[in-house]
Design an enzyme around this catalytic site. Structure first.
Site, mmCIF file in Angstrom:
data_model
loop_
_atom_site.group_PDB
_atom_site.id
_atom_site.type_symbol
_atom_site.label_atom_id
_atom_site.label_comp_id
_atom_site.label_asym_id
_atom_site.label_seq_id
_atom_site.Cartn_x
_atom_site.Cartn_y
_atom_site.Cartn_z
ATOM 1 N N ARG A 86 54.981 -35.880 3.723
ATOM 2 C CA ARG A 86 55.553 -35.379 2.478
ATOM 3 C C ARG A 86 54.460 -35.086 1.459
ATOM 4 O O ARG A 86 54.567 -34.132 0.676
ATOM 5 C CB ARG A 86 56.519 -36.428 1.898
ATOM 6 N N GLY A 331 58.400 -44.601 2.483
ATOM 7 C CA GLY A 331 59.651 -44.691 3.216
ATOM 8 C C GLY A 331 59.890 -43.457 4.061
ATOM 9 O O GLY A 331 58.961 -42.684 4.353
ATOM 10 N N HIS A 333 61.519 -40.603 3.476
ATOM 11 C CA HIS A 333 61.240 -39.325 2.818
ATOM 12 C C HIS A 333 59.743 -39.061 2.770
ATOM 13 O O HIS A 333 59.303 -37.915 2.905
ATOM 14 C CB HIS A 333 61.825 -39.332 1.398
ATOM 15 N N CYS A 334 58.953 -40.115 2.621
ATOM 16 C CA CYS A 334 57.506 -39.981 2.468
ATOM 17 C C CYS A 334 56.804 -39.484 3.733
ATOM 18 O O CYS A 334 55.725 -38.903 3.648
ATOM 19 C CB CYS A 334 56.884 -41.307 2.065
ATOM 20 N N ILE A 335 57.389 -39.726 4.909
ATOM 21 C CA ILE A 335 56.710 -39.374 6.152
ATOM 22 C C ILE A 335 57.269 -38.106 6.782
ATOM 23 O O ILE A 335 56.881 -37.751 7.898
ATOM 24 C CB ILE A 335 56.736 -40.540 7.159
#
Length: 344
Positions: A86, A331, A333-335
């Site tokens: 992300r 989390g 969304h971050c990856i």
């Protein structure tokens, strides 16, 4: 050209990820490293039930990735040091005046402020690599920014945080006007809604200094999902209430005040490292589904799925244990990073 970042709810062509590689984020012990590989793999497999997934894989991890990911996740060899797609990957945009046009914003990435611990120079090239792979037009930006530092409604509104885009370790010469002008040029945002801060743990040594994607997201134009901490012993009890009061006074690009839906945090207040920032806001919307963070709290996880399915009608929420991700600084969304579908 008039670029616009679609809402995450727009139909996706695929989701992009990066497979973990050896480094400080992975962990010190064999068990910790294996936990990280398994967590990234679990998210990839969950997303692949709804839409295609392509994983960038460092040459040193080709064998492990092939074994763990299997045939259901496409794999492309590329240098990887950080693997929070992300943040260092492209932010995809479209041009409504040119049907079929796909752009890829290449923010300047410096490891969330060029910390001594961050290893980011290989992954800073991911936006360019992916843009070439998919035939997207590269939209270069001198602004130091990460995809987790913004959320949009697809209609001109962007959520930002003062301690991220105005962070002197990122953009020492930026002010609000310069940031907003660059958001308008790159992602078509005409209205910026600034949060004064993020969650408490995000200001620790290994934090991002206030990424919005664990705090708030726009589920649909005019409707916001907001993290809520209900334990008075956690400093985010006050932080989230102050943010709610602030955001309730803001308006979007259409001039609407936001309808705010709370996403209560799980019951746990601490992990082995201290106060947690476990947040159900850090989910990924996919074609027909929502990949939700789970925290081993059956009641809270189920309640979050119910809220997410109500916020995104017609989508099925699926929980993946996100504790190994949050222990490493982010989390689900971050990856992940969605690539919108465009007519060809």
């Amino acid at each position: 050209m008039s670029w616009r970042m679609p809402a995450e709810t727009a139909r996706h062509e695929r989701t992009w990820m990066a497979f973990p590689s050896e480094g400080p984020t992975l962990g010190d012990s064999g068990a910790e490293r294996e936990e990280a590989y398994e967590a990234w793999t679990a998210v990839a497999h969950a997303v692949a039930e709804f839409e295609p997934v392509t994983m960038l894989v460092d040459p040193t991890e080709r064998g492990r990735a092939a074994r763990m990911l299997g045939d259901g996740v496409a794999q492309v060899e590329a240098p990887v040091d950080e693997y929070w797609m992300r943040d260092h990957g492209p932010t995809f945009v479209v041009d409504d005046e040119r049907p079929g046009a796909l752009g890829a914003v290449d923010w300047t990435f410096n490891g969330w402020g060029d910390h001594a611990w961050s290893e980011w120079r290989k992954s800073a090239e991911h936006a360019r690599i992916i843009a070439e792979l998919v035939g997207a037009e590269l939209v270069s930006s001198a602004l130091v920014n990460e995809g987790g530092g913004i959320h949009v409604d697809g209609e001109g509104t962007v959520l930002l945080t003062e301690t991220v885009q105005l962070d002197p370790r990122r953009n020492p010469y930026a002010d609000r006007a310069r940031v907003e002008a660059e958001m308008a040029r790159t992602i078509g945002a005409t209205t910026a809604v600034w949060l004064p801060r993020g969650l408490t743990r995000d200001y620790d040594e290994f934090g991002t200094n206030g990424h919005v994607d664990i705090v708030a997201t726009i589920a649909s134009p005019g409707r916001m999902l907001l993290h809520r901490q209900d334990s008075p012993e956690h400093p985010d009890f006050e932080v989230t209430r102050e943010l709610r009061a602030h955001l309730s006074e803001q308006t979007d690009a259409a001039g609407r005040r936001f309808e705010i839906l709370d996403l209560p945090a799980p019951a746990a207040v601490r992990d082995d490292e201290g106060l947690v920032d476990w947040s159900y806001v850090n989910h990924l919307v996919v074609n027909g589904g929502v990949i939700a963070c789970g925290f081993g709290d059956e009641r809270a996880d189920a309640a979050a799925r119910d809220i997410l399915e109500a916020a995104y009608p017609g989508r099925t929420a699926v929980t993946v244990d996100a504790r190994p991700l949050f222990a490493r600084g982010g989390g689900i969304h971050c990856i992940t990073q969605q690539q919108p579908e465009v007519a060809r």
